[in-house]
Design a protein around this motif. Structure first.
Motif, mmCIF file in Angstrom:
data_model
loop_
_atom_site.group_PDB
_atom_site.id
_atom_site.type_symbol
_atom_site.label_atom_id
_atom_site.label_comp_id
_atom_site.label_asym_id
_atom_site.label_seq_id
_atom_site.Cartn_x
_atom_site.Cartn_y
_atom_site.Cartn_z
ATOM 1 N N HIS A 291 0.751 -1.193 0.160
ATOM 2 C CA HIS A 291 0.096 0.151 -0.152
ATOM 3 C C HIS A 291 0.828 1.281 -0.009
ATOM 4 O O HIS A 291 1.867 1.399 0.505
ATOM 5 C CB HIS A 291 -0.892 -0.166 1.349
ATOM 6 N N ALA A 292 0.297 2.254 -0.364
ATOM 7 C CA ALA A 292 1.059 3.569 -0.517
ATOM 8 C C ALA A 292 1.306 4.104 0.926
ATOM 9 O O ALA A 292 2.384 4.857 0.842
ATOM 10 C CB ALA A 292 0.285 4.657 -1.431
ATOM 11 N N VAL A 293 0.322 3.679 1.895
ATOM 12 C CA VAL A 293 0.822 4.122 3.220
ATOM 13 C C VAL A 293 1.711 3.293 3.813
ATOM 14 O O VAL A 293 1.417 2.017 3.853
ATOM 15 C CB VAL A 293 -0.614 3.986 3.986
ATOM 16 N N PRO A 294 3.286 3.711 4.183
ATOM 17 C CA PRO A 294 4.087 2.741 4.509
ATOM 18 C C PRO A 294 3.919 1.983 5.738
ATOM 19 O O PRO A 294 3.226 2.524 6.749
ATOM 20 C CB PRO A 294 5.216 3.744 4.849
ATOM 21 N N ALA A 295 4.335 1.013 5.857
ATOM 22 C CA ALA A 295 4.412 -0.057 7.126
ATOM 23 C C ALA A 295 5.240 0.546 8.336
ATOM 24 O O ALA A 295 5.347 -0.015 9.357
ATOM 25 C CB ALA A 295 4.545 -1.376 6.832
ATOM 26 N N ARG A 296 6.238 1.494 8.168
ATOM 27 C CA ARG A 296 7.148 2.100 8.960
ATOM 28 C C ARG A 296 7.285 3.393 8.554
ATOM 29 O O ARG A 296 7.308 3.980 7.270
ATOM 30 C CB ARG A 296 8.535 1.331 8.516
ATOM 31 N N LEU A 297 7.357 4.184 9.547
ATOM 32 C CA LEU A 297 7.846 5.841 9.582
ATOM 33 C C LEU A 297 9.000 5.987 10.412
ATOM 34 O O LEU A 297 9.320 5.222 11.487
ATOM 35 C CB LEU A 297 6.481 6.478 10.247
ATOM 36 N N PRO A 298 9.673 6.892 9.839
ATOM 37 C CA PRO A 298 10.970 7.274 10.760
ATOM 38 C C PRO A 298 10.450 8.051 12.160
ATOM 39 O O PRO A 298 9.556 8.614 12.112
ATOM 40 C CB PRO A 298 11.625 8.462 9.837
ATOM 41 N N ALA A 299 11.196 7.692 13.230
ATOM 42 C CA ALA A 299 10.776 8.188 14.505
ATOM 43 C C ALA A 299 10.792 9.628 14.628
ATOM 44 O O ALA A 299 10.254 10.423 15.174
ATOM 45 C CB ALA A 299 11.491 7.606 15.404
ATOM 46 N N SER A 300 11.585 10.175 13.659
ATOM 47 C CA SER A 300 11.821 11.707 13.446
ATOM 48 C C SER A 300 10.819 12.417 12.979
ATOM 49 O O SER A 300 10.518 13.680 13.432
ATOM 50 C CB SER A 300 13.173 12.111 12.478
ATOM 51 N N SER A 406 6.225 -10.216 0.040
ATOM 52 C CA SER A 406 5.469 -9.323 0.838
ATOM 53 C C SER A 406 6.306 -7.923 0.927
ATOM 54 O O SER A 406 5.703 -6.936 1.360
ATOM 55 C CB SER A 406 4.886 -9.903 2.173
ATOM 56 N N GLY A 407 7.584 -7.955 0.925
ATOM 57 C CA GLY A 407 8.590 -6.923 1.500
ATOM 58 C C GLY A 407 8.560 -6.517 2.752
ATOM 59 O O GLY A 407 8.795 -5.482 3.287
ATOM 60 N N GLU A 408 8.170 -7.541 3.665
ATOM 61 C CA GLU A 408 7.812 -7.329 5.090
ATOM 62 C C GLU A 408 8.762 -8.178 5.776
ATOM 63 O O GLU A 408 8.538 -9.403 5.717
ATOM 64 C CB GLU A 408 6.350 -7.370 5.525
ATOM 65 N N ASP A 409 9.675 -7.841 6.936
ATOM 66 C CA ASP A 409 10.354 -8.829 7.350
ATOM 67 C C ASP A 409 9.840 -8.735 9.052
ATOM 68 O O ASP A 409 10.356 -9.847 9.835
ATOM 69 C CB ASP A 409 11.796 -8.285 7.651
ATOM 70 N N THR A 410 8.884 -8.165 9.110
ATOM 71 C CA THR A 410 8.365 -8.156 10.604
ATOM 72 C C THR A 410 9.177 -7.652 11.742
ATOM 73 O O THR A 410 8.993 -8.284 12.958
ATOM 74 C CB THR A 410 7.374 -9.167 10.730
ATOM 75 N N LEU A 411 10.231 -7.053 11.555
ATOM 76 C CA LEU A 411 11.202 -6.733 12.534
ATOM 77 C C LEU A 411 11.193 -5.009 12.669
ATOM 78 O O LEU A 411 11.107 -4.428 11.703
ATOM 79 C CB LEU A 411 12.984 -7.040 12.144
ATOM 80 N N LEU A 412 11.014 -4.631 13.960
ATOM 81 C CA LEU A 412 11.207 -3.173 14.133
ATOM 82 C C LEU A 412 12.415 -3.007 14.951
ATOM 83 O O LEU A 412 12.659 -3.507 16.114
ATOM 84 C CB LEU A 412 9.848 -2.910 14.879
ATOM 85 N N ALA A 413 13.147 -1.912 14.283
ATOM 86 C CA ALA A 413 14.390 -1.207 14.908
ATOM 87 C C ALA A 413 14.086 -0.204 15.555
ATOM 88 O O ALA A 413 13.164 0.810 15.409
ATOM 89 C CB ALA A 413 15.350 -1.453 13.956
ATOM 90 N N ALA A 414 15.078 -0.052 16.594
ATOM 91 C CA ALA A 414 15.143 1.397 17.171
ATOM 92 C C ALA A 414 15.126 2.640 16.132
ATOM 93 O O ALA A 414 15.895 2.342 15.161
ATOM 94 C CB ALA A 414 16.178 1.604 18.141
ATOM 95 N N GLY A 415 14.354 3.720 16.157
ATOM 96 C CA GLY A 415 14.387 4.723 15.135
ATOM 97 C C GLY A 415 13.360 4.559 14.367
ATOM 98 O O GLY A 415 12.974 5.330 13.438
ATOM 99 N N GLU A 416 12.599 3.373 14.391
ATOM 100 C CA GLU A 416 11.583 3.264 13.725
ATOM 101 C C GLU A 416 10.195 3.393 14.066
ATOM 102 O O GLU A 416 10.045 3.153 15.483
ATOM 103 C CB GLU A 416 11.405 2.011 12.577
ATOM 104 N N VAL A 417 8.978 3.807 13.605
ATOM 105 C CA VAL A 417 7.543 3.473 14.198
ATOM 106 C C VAL A 417 6.867 2.636 13.206
ATOM 107 O O VAL A 417 6.684 2.518 12.011
ATOM 108 C CB VAL A 417 7.057 4.713 13.891
ATOM 109 N N TYR A 418 6.555 1.599 14.097
ATOM 110 C CA TYR A 418 5.507 0.606 13.345
ATOM 111 C C TYR A 418 3.965 1.209 13.015
ATOM 112 O O TYR A 418 3.538 1.934 13.738
ATOM 113 C CB TYR A 418 5.234 -0.712 14.187
ATOM 114 N N ASN A 419 3.471 0.867 11.531
ATOM 115 C CA ASN A 419 2.367 1.665 11.120
ATOM 116 C C ASN A 419 1.505 0.576 10.410
ATOM 117 O O ASN A 419 1.835 0.413 9.296
ATOM 118 C CB ASN A 419 2.679 2.788 10.386
#
Length: 432
Positions: A291-300, A406-419
């Motif tokens: 989807h055009a709405v990303p699954a991760r956002l930068p924490a910034s 799927s392009g998704e590894d289902t891992l969230l690293a510090a500095g990212e926001v799950y969306n």
């Protein structure tokens, strides 16, 4: 009405108009207890579940959030090392379903905890300034709430302290409210947005959230035992994930749906009951690109006034209607009600309540039940659970094919926001 704050519903409603929507959400498990739809002079509750909010303690995973990780993960013999970029962490999921299987986050997953509700989105910390401004302008009073909790480091074997905020909202129709091809009316939308962020500047954790919500669009008509076998379902997916026969864990192999009962588009009647074959408990990988709405956002972005307004993009007028080919659509047989789903997740788990037992559940009075636990609850085939998330276990090495597609590894690293979002548009067709 419960006096226990864990089970006292937060009532969300659209401004008064007919037809209309209302939603009861429980702090325990961020549970969607009732979804009321008024259409043609009748009130429907389209969610299965117990009458008493407290009975969700006994009737697990019924309309609750699940996490940190939806569905089944293998339990290793020893902690495993996760790596994403320069971030590493030790992960040791806790078994609950079987000695080798961790289901829905473990022994005490997100469904077992109490979430802190607020009707003021300005109190949330995981939404951007533009999103907060949009929510204040778009959401009517008492139509949206944020449910939050912080999962501590090591909870159920998951690394890192994780802040999670879930936005639940009812939204008036966007765009045309009448579908020209079918004459159906859009009554509004149910929106769920999951945000999560690791506290601190280091680390990585698996995450794959969803709402384990189960629908029956005809049950409130009370014309027999609730069933979804006559419901029509469409899913834009050409593959399911192969599951191990003993553990129901994903093997990593993609299985084409063509020529099988999983090819819902090819069915003669289009109903779930056609070639039901004992019911469904399968993950479908969508055909469409992410989807055009990303699954991760930068924490910034959380403090950036110029950051994109993701909520506005999610709630833009839908390009699809009942006559088109939405990502997922579910239609009742007699109520005239339909749900059309959109999401930025790469797949959906379909579960038809196969393991339900009337003696171990309670059926709502509006669905013809007594509401008393153990007195004629819901039977197998009584609901369609549609759980939007990424492929289960996508971070694992054997899941390379699903991860690549799927392009998704289902891992969230510090500095990212799950969306993660799911939007369900509610439609009603007169004379159905």
């Amino acid at each position: 009405m419960s006096t226990d704050p864990r089970f006292t519903p937060v009532l969300l409603a659209l401004p008064s108009f007919t037809p209309s929507l209302a939603l009861e959400v429980l702090p325990h498990g961020a549970t969607l207890h009732r979804l009321f739809v008024q259409a043609d002079g009748k009130t429907h509750d389209v969610l299965v579940g117990p009458e008493r909010p407290e009975d969700h303690l006994r009737q697990k995973y019924t309309n609750t959030i699940v996490g940190r990780y939806a569905n089944r993960l293998p339990v290793p013999a020893a902690p495993v090392t996760l790596t994403k970029g320069a971030a590493t962490a030790q992960f040791f999921p806790q078994a609950n379903e079987k000695p080798a299987v961790s289901l829905h986050g473990g022994v005490a997953g997100f469904d077992s905890h109490v979430w802190e509700p607020t009707l003021d989105i300005r109190a949330a910390t995981l939404f951007t300034p533009a999103e907060v401004a949009f929510a204040e302008s778009r959401f009517a009073p008492q139509s949206a709430a944020v449910f939050a909790r912080t999962s501590p480091d090591g909870e159920e074997g998951f690394p890192g302290a994780l802040r999670v905020e879930t936005l639940v909202a009812l939204v008036p129709p966007s765009g045309k409210a009448i579908d020209d091809a079918t004459g159906a009316y859009c009554l509004g939308s149910v929106l769920i947005v999951y945000r999560a962020k690791l506290e601190g500047t280091e680390g990585v954790t698996p995450i794959n959230l969803t709402q384990h919500w189960g629908f029956n669009l005809d049950a409130s008509l009370q014309d027999g035992e609730p069933t979804i076998k006559e419901h029509k379902l469409s899913i834009q997916a050409a593959h399911t994930l192969e599951l191990d026969a003993d553990t129901a864990l994903a093997t990593g192999r993609l299985v084409p749906v063509g020529g099988t009962h999983h090819d819902h588009a090819a069915k003669t009647t289009g109903t779930l009951g056609e070639a039901f074959d004992g019911g469904y408990d399968e993950f479908y990988l969508f055909d469409a690109p992410p989807h055009a709405v990303p699954a991760r956002l930068p924490a910034s972005a959380l403090a950036d006034p110029a950051a994109p307004d993701t909520l506005a993009a999610i709630l833009a007028p839908s390009p699809t209607a009942l006559a088109a080919a939405p990502l997922v659509a579910l239609a009742g047989a007699r109520s005239g009600l339909s749900l059309v789903f959109d999401s930025n997740q790469s797949g959906v788990q379909l579960y038809t309540n196969n393991f339900a037992a009337p003696a171990r559940s309670a059926r709502k009075a509006i669905h013809g039940g007594s509401g008393v636990f153990g007195e004629g609850g819901y039977a197998p085939g009584s609901a369609a659970f549609l759980e939007f998330h990424a492929p289960l276990g996508a971070f694992a090495e054997e899941m390379a094919a699903a991860r690549g597609r799927s392009g998704e590894d289902t891992l969230l690293a510090a500095g990212e926001v799950y969306n993660n979002f799911v939007r369900a548009d509610v439609w009603w067709r007169p004379g159905a």
